[in-house]
Design a protein around this motif. Sequence first.
Motif, mmCIF file in Angstrom:
data_model
loop_
_atom_site.group_PDB
_atom_site.id
_atom_site.type_symbol
_atom_site.label_atom_id
_atom_site.label_comp_id
_atom_site.label_asym_id
_atom_site.label_seq_id
_atom_site.Cartn_x
_atom_site.Cartn_y
_atom_site.Cartn_z
ATOM 1 N N LEU A 21 0.825 -1.209 0.000
ATOM 2 C CA LEU A 21 0.000 0.000 0.000
ATOM 3 C C LEU A 21 0.858 1.259 0.000
ATOM 4 O O LEU A 21 0.560 2.223 -0.714
ATOM 5 N N SER A 22 1.915 1.255 0.774
ATOM 6 C CA SER A 22 2.796 2.416 0.865
ATOM 7 C C SER A 22 3.470 2.716 -0.471
ATOM 8 O O SER A 22 3.462 3.863 -0.941
ATOM 9 N N VAL A 23 4.024 1.698 -1.096
ATOM 10 C CA VAL A 23 4.719 1.894 -2.373
ATOM 11 C C VAL A 23 3.717 2.269 -3.468
ATOM 12 O O VAL A 23 3.959 3.198 -4.245
ATOM 13 N N SER A 30 2.740 10.069 -7.316
ATOM 14 C CA SER A 30 3.794 10.629 -8.180
ATOM 15 C C SER A 30 3.314 10.804 -9.614
ATOM 16 O O SER A 30 3.739 11.734 -10.301
ATOM 17 N N LEU A 31 2.434 9.921 -10.079
ATOM 18 C CA LEU A 31 1.860 10.073 -11.420
ATOM 19 C C LEU A 31 0.981 11.332 -11.503
ATOM 20 O O LEU A 31 0.902 11.969 -12.547
ATOM 21 N N THR A 42 -1.760 20.551 -5.462
ATOM 22 C CA THR A 42 -1.076 19.370 -4.931
ATOM 23 C C THR A 42 -2.108 18.245 -4.886
ATOM 24 O O THR A 42 -3.318 18.492 -5.016
ATOM 25 N N HIS A 43 -1.655 17.038 -4.659
ATOM 26 C CA HIS A 43 -2.601 15.920 -4.588
ATOM 27 C C HIS A 43 -3.614 16.100 -3.451
ATOM 28 O O HIS A 43 -4.815 15.906 -3.672
ATOM 29 N N PRO A 44 -3.203 16.468 -2.233
ATOM 30 C CA PRO A 44 -4.204 16.679 -1.176
ATOM 31 C C PRO A 44 -5.214 17.789 -1.524
ATOM 32 O O PRO A 44 -6.396 17.672 -1.216
ATOM 33 N N GLN A 45 -4.755 18.843 -2.180
ATOM 34 C CA GLN A 45 -5.668 19.911 -2.593
ATOM 35 C C GLN A 45 -6.642 19.388 -3.652
ATOM 36 O O GLN A 45 -7.820 19.750 -3.651
ATOM 37 N N TYR A 46 -6.152 18.550 -4.544
ATOM 38 C CA TYR A 46 -6.998 17.935 -5.571
ATOM 39 C C TYR A 46 -8.119 17.130 -4.919
ATOM 40 O O TYR A 46 -9.278 17.182 -5.356
ATOM 41 N N LEU A 124 -1.616 6.081 -18.157
ATOM 42 C CA LEU A 124 -0.265 5.924 -17.613
ATOM 43 C C LEU A 124 -0.091 4.595 -16.888
ATOM 44 O O LEU A 124 0.980 3.975 -16.964
ATOM 45 N N LEU A 125 -1.113 4.159 -16.182
ATOM 46 C CA LEU A 125 -1.035 2.891 -15.463
ATOM 47 C C LEU A 125 -1.082 1.702 -16.410
ATOM 48 O O LEU A 125 -0.548 0.631 -16.097
ATOM 49 N N GLY A 126 -1.728 1.870 -17.560
ATOM 50 C CA GLY A 126 -1.817 0.773 -18.518
ATOM 51 C C GLY A 126 -2.626 -0.404 -18.003
ATOM 52 O O GLY A 126 -2.371 -1.549 -18.376
ATOM 53 N N MET A 127 -3.576 -0.118 -17.146
ATOM 54 C CA MET A 127 -4.436 -1.165 -16.590
ATOM 55 C C MET A 127 -5.854 -0.971 -17.118
ATOM 56 O O MET A 127 -6.240 0.141 -17.475
#
Length: 159
Positions: A21-23, A30-31, A42-46, A124-127
């Motif tokens: 989960l951490s990684v 980061s993506l 920032t991500h938290p603001q998003y 980007l994840l390609g999933m």
Amino acid sequence: MEQIDLGEDPLALERQVCFALSVASRNVISLYRPLLAPLDLTHPQYLVMLALWEREPRSVKDLCGVLYADPATLSPLLKRLESIGYVSRRRSAEDERLLTVELTAKGRELRAEAEKIPYRVVELLGMRVSELEELNATLGKVIAATRRALDGQPAKPAG
């Protein structure tokens, strides 16, 4: 009660849910960074903006609940979002203790650009979207289970 079998080495790093989960969290966030930078977020603001795009106005207390955040964490995010013109904060007319947050016109307009982000992340994840939906559902179960455990409630039986 079913016996828990964690295998030969229960401390093997690659078997630890906390490690995965951490990684995964660090890498996924980061993506988002370069995708959010042009929006000055920032991500938290998003995450705050996502909650407000779903429904507004919202009290800080409500935002804390939906984002699983405490007021001390949320307050600086809201101040920054206000300083860049995406939200406004004001005391509730009905209850002076409640601080209400709502999007500005600029914050509402930002949604159109932000709507491109989930599509880009999937690329980007390609999933497959179905894989990500399944992962999201599983993580929802993990969140619920950890909330129960942190609140001292008994675990639900597996199955």
